[in-house]
Design a protein around this motif. Structure first.
Motif: not given
Length: 133
Positions: A36-43
């Motif tokens: 979830i952190g990776n997805i939010l960071f990239l978004a």
């Protein structure tokens, strides 16, 4: 320079992404929180910079090693190898964003409380000397 509404949302998503990644590491490399952190960071990064500039940043020839390691680490986290994935991501992150660390350090030195901490004798000897601007 004022941020648009989209960029403000991007800053929030990036901050939440970093928060979830830190929580994932603190929870003994919980794969769900890290993903979830990776997805939010990239978004968030994409919303702050824009799609075209983000793609250009990751596609630079001199940063290709960092890009491969960063996205390879994200894939390893998604495929349930969180410890190795986070290490690979960290290596890629340092390769990609290492040029910004002196700028961030200079900004932190100007903050009231953090600047005093960074100027302490035990800490300042490990940091590069501040440049006069």
């Amino acid at each position: 320079m004022w941020l648009s509404d989209t960029q403000k949302i991007g800053v929030g998503l990036t901050a939440f992404g970093v928060f979830f990644m830190l929580m994932g590491v603190m929870m003994f490399f919980d794969g769900g929180l890290l993903a979830i952190g990776n997805i939010l960071f990239l978004a968030g990064l994409t919303l702050v910079q824009g799609t075209q500039r983000t793609m250009y940043f990751f596609a630079k020839k001199q940063k290709i090693r960092g890009t491969i390691c960063f996205f390879g680490g994200i894939l390893l986290v998604f495929f349930k190898w969180p410890k190795i994935g986070v290490l690979l991501e960290l290596f890629g992150f340092i390769n990609l964003f290492g040029d910004f660390f002196p700028v961030i350090l200079g900004f932190l030195r100007r903050l009231p409380v953090i600047g005093n901490i960074l100027s302490a004798p035990g800490i300042s000897q490990f940091l590069p000397a501040p440049r006069d601007s």
